[in-house]
Design a protein around this motif. Structure first.
Motif, mmCIF file in Angstrom:
data_model
loop_
_atom_site.group_PDB
_atom_site.id
_atom_site.type_symbol
_atom_site.label_atom_id
_atom_site.label_comp_id
_atom_site.label_asym_id
_atom_site.label_seq_id
_atom_site.Cartn_x
_atom_site.Cartn_y
_atom_site.Cartn_z
ATOM 1 N N ARG A 8 0.942 -0.868 -0.329
ATOM 2 C CA ARG A 8 0.163 0.112 0.070
ATOM 3 C C ARG A 8 1.011 1.029 -0.370
ATOM 4 N NH1 ARG A 8 -4.704 0.303 4.361
ATOM 5 N NH2 ARG A 8 -5.442 1.281 2.569
ATOM 6 N N ASN A 12 4.535 -4.994 4.437
ATOM 7 C CA ASN A 12 3.837 -4.407 6.021
ATOM 8 C C ASN A 12 2.874 -4.340 5.784
ATOM 9 O OD1 ASN A 12 6.357 -5.459 7.716
ATOM 10 N ND2 ASN A 12 7.488 -3.558 6.840
ATOM 11 N N ASP A 13 2.092 -3.443 4.757
ATOM 12 C CA ASP A 13 0.713 -3.325 5.122
ATOM 13 C C ASP A 13 0.331 -3.353 3.047
ATOM 14 O OD1 ASP A 13 -1.705 -2.061 5.250
ATOM 15 O OD2 ASP A 13 -0.726 -0.025 5.410
ATOM 16 N N HIS A 62 -8.189 -4.905 2.287
ATOM 17 C CA HIS A 62 -6.700 -4.420 3.258
ATOM 18 C C HIS A 62 -6.316 -6.332 3.905
ATOM 19 C CE1 HIS A 62 -4.958 -2.518 6.624
ATOM 20 N NE2 HIS A 62 -4.292 -2.476 5.163
ATOM 21 N N GLY A 120 -3.272 -5.805 6.039
ATOM 22 C CA GLY A 120 -2.092 -5.777 6.690
ATOM 23 C C GLY A 120 -1.378 -6.425 6.099
#
Length: 248
Positions: free
Chosen positions: A15, A58-59, A76, A78
């Motif tokens: 992201r 990590n995201d 999403h 994560g």
């Protein structure tokens, strides 16, 4: 007619950098039955490495693409770590199987519905109603997720000020929201997935002409099936939003 897909249907993206980590034609274990564990190992069908480090992010998020390569939905995730087998340590290629540990979606039928939406064949009016009642909640979920993913927002309403829905097409409450969304915004359209969201959509019509009149055919049937409390609450939302409800 044969439609050639321009890219895999699913892609996992970082992201922050917006780079694709890995893509796949399908997901195994992501769309699960209600009550299943919130996290699990999700298989990637026909995975292809992206331009980022193959280890993960990590995201991250899953993006869903239609046949022409346009994003039609996203989830999403994560932090994720890509798991591989049959390939060299620390590297990723297309010779082994790939999976990741991540969040799941408790809409089991949504995977098949996403495939239908991504097919390139236009959705038909009332197509959702031809599915079993147990699929309507997943259809509504896909409609809502797609509506926001393509930045249409929750306030886009069709040009007609008067719309019509039919209580005979509402075996469950999710069916009502599928029906009202389609009536206002066409096949796959969204106009709320609960009473609060419905109210917000009706009160935030933006530049489009808002719904002013709803004809609810077979209203008494909906009362019996969905419950008088629910239909009365919907009627109150319409009234508070300045929408004239015609019960037939």
């Amino acid at each position: 007619m044969t439609i050639t897909r321009r890219r895999p249907m699913y892609g996992i993206f970082d992201r922050d950098t917006r780079e694709e980590i890995i893509s796949a034609d399908g997901l195994e274990g992501f769309f699960v039955e209600a009550g299943s564990p919130e996290r699990g190992e999700i298989g990637l069908v026909n995975a292809r490495p992206g331009v980022r480090s193959p280890l993960g992010s990590n995201d991250s998020e899953i993006q869903i693409f239609n046949w022409s390569g346009e994003v039609i939905g996203s989830y999403h995730l994560g932090a994720v770590k890509i798991l591989t087998s049959g390939s060299c340590e620390g590297a990723m290629d297309e010779t082994g199987s790939h999976s990741f540990i991540g969040y799941t979606s408790e809409y089991f039928e949504a995977g098949e519905i996403w495939s239908r939406w991504a097919s390139g064949i236009p959705l038909a009016l009332g197509e959702w109603a031809l599915r079993p009642a147990g699929h309507h909640e997943s259809w509504l979920h896909v409609s809502q997720t797609s509506w926001f993913a393509v930045r249409r927002g929750n306030a886009r309403i069709g040009k007609d000020e008067s719309i019509s829905i039919d209580g005979l097409m509402m075996p469950v409450k999710a069916s009502f929201y599928c029906a009202i969304g389609e009536a206002a915004n066409g096949p796959g359209g969204y106009l709320g997935s609960n009473l609060d969201a419905l109210s917000k959509c009706l009160l935030r019509a933006g530049d489009e002409a808002p719904v002013r009149r709803v004809e609810w055919k077979n209203f008494s049937v909906a009362e019996e099936v969905l419950g008088r409390e629910f239909t009365a609450d919907v009627a109150s939302v319409f009234e508070d939003s300045g929408v004239l409800l015609i019960r037939n």
